[in-house]
Design an enzyme around this catalytic site. Sequence first.
Site: not given
Length: 573
Positions: A136, A194, A220, A243-244
Site C-alpha cells: 500500500k 486514508l 483504504s 477496516g482498511s
Amino acid sequence: MTIPAQDWQIRAAEKRESILARIPNEWKLAPEDLEKAKRQRDMTGVVRDHLEATEASILATKDASNIVGYIKDGIYSALQVTTAFCKAAAIAHQIGNCLHEIFFDQALERAKALDAHFEETGTVCGPLHGLPISLKDQFHVKGVDTTMGYVGWIGSNLGIKDPKDAHNIESQITAELLSQGAVLYCKTSLPQTLLFGETKNNIIGETLNPHNRNLSCGGSSGGEGALQALGASVLGVGTDIGGSVRIPAAFNGIFSLKPTPERLSYRDVANTNPGQNTYRSTVGFMSTSVAGLELALRATLSTKPWERDPAVVPIPFRQEIFDEYQSRASGDGTASSKPLKLGILWTDRAVGPHPPIIRGLQEVADALTAAGHKVVDWDPPIQAIAKRVHVSFLLADGGHDIHSHLALSGEPLIPDLEEHFQLKPPMDLLEYQDLTLQGLDYEAAYSDYWNSTSQGDGQIVDAVIMPVAPHAAVIPGKYYHTAYTEVINLMNYSAAVVPVTKADKAIDIVPDGDDAYDPLNDVDKRNWEAYDPEIYDGAPVGVQIVARKFEEEKILAIAGIVTACLKRGATQN
C-alpha cells in the site's frame, strides 16, 4: 517541506503519465484490448488472457507459501516469478487503475541477485525468498515516491521529518520483508486522507472492483484488494484503522489479517494524523490464501521487530497457540473432540445487512454446524457507542493534518470527503479525555459480555463471525455505515477476513409483502434503498472473524478451519 507552486491538476496528470511510462512497451495493451477490458463487468480473467503459459501457471498458484516452495525446489527461479508478477501488475494497472508506484526494474534486479545467491550457496535468503510482495502506498521504499494519495508529495515521501531524507527513508517493515527474501515491485492505490471506505484520489482517480465494475474495490487498502483480485499479487501489506485491510478483502474476495496495533511495526510508515495514537492504525496483510497471511506474520515476527520499534510488544509467533486451535478440527474442518464455539453477529442493530450478507453469514453458520462446531448468536453491547467514540478520535484534530497536506499543492478534497473533513477547531483536551474513558468503559462491557458466554456449557466463545459491511462490494458513494469494522478497531481486537460467496440476483432478492424490510433509522433506510440485486450481482461476500487482543495465531488457525468448513460444505452440496 514546500514544493514550488504549480497547478495541481498538471502535476497529477504528469504523475499518472510517469506511472504508465514505467511499464515496458512489450507489456502495454493495445487500445482495442483496453477498450474490450473496460466493457467487461467482471475483469478478473483479463490479466490471465495476456500472459504466456509459464507466467499464467505461476500466477495460477494463488498461494504465497506454494510459490516460495516452488522457488526453493528449483521449479521456478525468482526472476521467472518476479517477471510474471510485474507483467501481471502492469496489465492490472492498465485495466484497473490500481497502482501508485511501479519499480519493476528494481524488483527484477533484486530477483537476479536472489537467484545468484541460491545458485552459489544452494540456500534461500529467508522464508520469503523470491516472493513478490505489493505494498500500500504508505510504506517507504528507498528511491520510490510515497504520496499516500496527496498531490503535494509527488516526487518525495509523505511523512518524512527532514526534506534531505526524501527517497532515502525506509519503513521498518519494508526492511523486514527484504531481510526475509521478499521482492517488492509496486505500490497500490488508496483514497485521499486514508479515512474512506472507497479508493479515490486526485492523482489517479478511482479504482473500481474487478469482480463487478459497478462497485467499489473498498478502502483504504483498495488498490491492494483490486491487484489481488486481478491475479497480480498473492500477498500485500496494508494498514487498518477503521477496516482498511478488511473492507477491501471482503469486497474483492480475498483474505486479510488485522493484528492488534502493537504486534507489527508502524515505524517510518506514512499516516494520517499520526499523533492520534489512542486508537492506532495497524499494519496488516492481505492475501489470496490463509497460508499467505500465516507466512507473512511468521516472517515478520521472526525479525524481532520490537528490538527496533519500541512500540511493538515483544511477542514472537506462538506456535503452541496456533497448534492448539488448529487441532480443534481435521483438515476438512470437521470438529475434533473439542469443537470450536463461535458467535454469529447477524446485525449491529443500527444498520441491517443486505440479503447477500445475511446469506453469507448463514452459509458460514451452516458449514460450521455441519462440521460439528458450536454456533451461537452474538448480542454484545450496542455497537453504536463504539462507532461514535472511534469516529470522534479520527476527527479529533479537526482535519488540520489533512489540510496541511492539501495545502502543499492547493488540491481540494475529493467531493466524497468535502463535507466530512472541513477544517474545524481541534477537540478540547477534556472532551478527548472523557471520550477515552467512554471507550475504555465500552471495552470493559464488551469483555464482560464475552466472558459471560461460558454460562450454560462452560465453554467461552472462541471467536465471532460478523459482517465486514452491511453490503457486498459497495456502490460508489453509498457506503453509509462503517461501524461493523470500526468497533473492532476501538477494542484493538485481532481479526481475519475470509471470502464466502458472491451476490446472486436470482437468490438475493428484495423481500416484499409481509417479509418487507422495516428500516431502523434514516441511515438504515438509505442503505436498504441502495440495494439492487442486478447491480450487486457477482459482488464478493466475505465475513470477518474476530478474536481478542494479541490473538493473531488463534484467529489464523480458526480462519483456516472456517475456510475448510466452507470448502467441505461446497463439495457436499
